[in-house]
Design an enzyme around this catalytic site. Structure first.
Site, PDB file in Angstrom:
ATOM      1  N   HIS A   1      47.665  39.825  37.962  1.00 27.45           N
ATOM      2  CA  HIS A   1      48.772  40.809  38.686  1.00 27.45           C
ATOM      3  C   HIS A   1      48.957  40.471  40.065  1.00 27.45           C
ATOM      4  CE1 HIS A   1      44.838  41.395  40.936  1.00 27.45           C
ATOM      5  NE2 HIS A   1      45.365  41.732  42.089  1.00 27.45           N
TER       6      HIS A   1
ATOM      7  N   ASP B   1      42.589  38.680  34.215  1.00 29.69           N
ATOM      8  CA  ASP B   1      43.062  38.798  35.294  1.00 29.69           C
ATOM      9  C   ASP B   1      43.064  37.465  35.837  1.00 29.69           C
ATOM     10  OD1 ASP B   1      45.125  40.001  36.992  1.00 29.69           O
ATOM     11  OD2 ASP B   1      42.820  41.223  38.246  1.00 29.69           O
TER      12      ASP B   1
ATOM     13  N   SER C   1      42.912  39.367  46.741  1.00 30.19           N
ATOM     14  CA  SER C   1      43.666  38.818  44.920  1.00 30.19           C
ATOM     15  C   SER C   1      43.067  37.626  44.790  1.00 30.19           C
ATOM     16  CB  SER C   1      44.308  40.513  44.950  1.00 30.19           C
ATOM     17  OG  SER C   1      43.836  41.298  44.773  1.00 30.19           O
TER      18      SER C   1
END
Length: 469
Positions: free
Chosen positions: A124, A154, A229
């Site tokens: 993402h 992911d 992230s």
């Protein structure tokens, strides 16, 4: 004589006061090397809370782990290139200084895993990027190439053209223990090279119980915020045990719950992408559920934890090994399986063809079987943005059909994932489909200009028909 007696009394009193003061202020009390407990009569209702086999403390030194990892975590900038107008002035008068515009669409972190520039991050973080800029801790910037991605987990793999980079070695996430100290390294809120500390709060955490394939995250209370992230979760030895991926928060910022993809899973995905070009998913060949109190009462089970086998895929490793419906899986390769996410988390670190030892309960007796994992087969209809997989008998029964394939994943953001995922496709271009081989044959055999007509059964067990042109 009276004066002499008075003087004598004063002298004695002075000596007593001097000796008392010395005892009170200067002489140390003896220190005992053992801590005495009260007598047995006084403590018969209490259990001493001392452990002699292990010493715990909060004086852990994080400096070495931080110094060894901070230079191997990079800042990833997702840059979008566009030709449209950025403001009303450009709309009316045109853009000056070139026809293309650039804007940072998003930013996150990445982990260098080899000295020649391979970098792991979240899918993402880089999804939809026209260009990717990677900035090292020393402010050196590189343009990065996407080597491969796995949307389901992911995880994405990038490559920069560099040599001799600092990198973080993979640790074994199966060995992670609850309460273990960990560090989160990343770039939250564009603050470069930030290190936060916490402990492992839980393992095999599933955040989306409605998903057909349960997730399996390491949960930590190390502070993780937007921008972290794709960054590193490392142990006290500076080994990579997770890729920081998500937080649970009503505010959008850290509130004590953060989640990372286990390093064994991330490493397997990266190795698959590098060797095969895509992810090789091995499966046991079962459909199962976490054992619950309701299941214990309904099926009169002999265990309160584990995975209850509900369905067996024909020709799978589970069927060949003799696993049956209503078996309870308790261990795989001596890894305890208390819930479904424990099972999927471990299996996702394996490949098709790997053999695993499955310990299960059947009729109250424990037994062990060896299962050879089979390949998880899917087919991506890229022209319409759907990924399909073979449906189990249980899934077909639920949708009241004898044949069809399952919509496994939505590949386009403009499609309603919640409404389509899990539905059963029964026909494509007016031909019945029984497996993904049928789907591939029909799609590969049509002309590129032909529409794709899909008939599927929705969650209300009603037939729908959609034409993609």
């Amino acid at each position: 004589m009276k004066k002499l007696a008075t003087l004598l009394i004063v002298s004695v009193l002075g000596g007593v006061l001097t000796l008392g003061s010395y005892k009170l202020f200067f002489e140390e009390e003896p220190i005992s090397s053992n801590f005495a407990l009260p007598s047995t009569e006084a403590t018969s209702n209490f259990i001493p809370a001392n452990y002699t086999d292990r010493v715990y403390g909060t004086n852990a030194d994080f400096t070495e782990a931080a110094e060894n990892t901070v230079h191997a975590v990079v800042h990833v900038k997702n840059v979008a290139v566009f030709n449209g107008s950025r403001n009303p002035f450009e709309f009316y008068y045109g853009r000056r200084g070139g026809s293309e515009g650039k804007a940072v669409q998003g930013a996150g972190s990445g982990v260098i895993i080899t000295p020649d520039g391979y970098i792991v991050t979240n899918n993402h973080v880089i999804e939809g990027a026209s260009e990717l800029e990677v900035t090292l801790n020393n402010n050196q910037t590189y343009m990065a190439e996407v080597i491969g991605t796995d949307k389901a987990s992911d995880i994405a793999l990038l490559k920069v053209d560099a040599e001799g980079l600092d990198y973080i070695p993979f640790g074994n996430s199966n060995n992670v223990r609850l309460g273990e100290w960990v560090l989160a390294v990343g770039n939250p809120f564009n603050l470069k090279s930030t290190v936060t500390a916490g402990i492992v709060s839980a393992k095999a955490r599933d955040l989306n119980t409605a998903d057909a394939i349960p997730q399996s995250f390491i949960q930590t209370d190390a502070a993780i915020n937007p921008g972290n992230s794709g960054g590193a979760l490392v142990n006290i030895n500076g080994e990579l045990i997770g890729i920081n991926t998500a937080i649970t928060s009503k505010t959008g910022s850290y509130v004590g719950y953060a989640f990372a993809v286990p390093s064994n899973n991330a490493r397997k995905i990266v190795e698959d992408i590098m060797e095969y070009g895509d992810v090789q998913k091995g499966i046991l060949g079962i459909r199962g559920y976490s054992v619950t109190q309701r299941a214990v009462e309904e099926f009169d089970l002999d265990a309160t934890q584990g995975v209850l086998v509900a369905d067996i895929s024909p020709g799978s490793g589970a069927e060949n090994a003799g696993i049956r419906e209503n078996d309870i899986i308790r261990k795989i390769d001596n890894i305890e399986i208390n819930k479904l996410s424990d099972l999927t988390g471990y299996i996702n670190s394996k490949r098709p063809g790997d053999k695993v030892a499955v310990t299960l309960l059947r009729d109250g007796r424990e037994r062990e079987v060896t299962v050879t994992l089979t390949k998880y087969e899917v087919y991506r209809i890229r022209s319409i943005g759907l990924e399909v997989a073979n449906a189990s008998k249980d899934e077909l029964r639920r949708y009241n059909t004898d044949y069809g394939v399952k919509i496994n994943q939505i590949l386009r953001n403009d499609l309603p994932a919640d409404e389509l995922a899990g539905n059963i496709i029964t026909e494509i271009n007016n031909e019945e489909v029984h497996n993904i081989q049928d789907v591939e044959r029909i799609i590969e055999g049509k002309r590129s200009s032909d529409p794709v007509v899909v008939t599927f059964i929705d969650e209300n067990v009603e037939k729908q028909r959609v034409v993609w042109r």
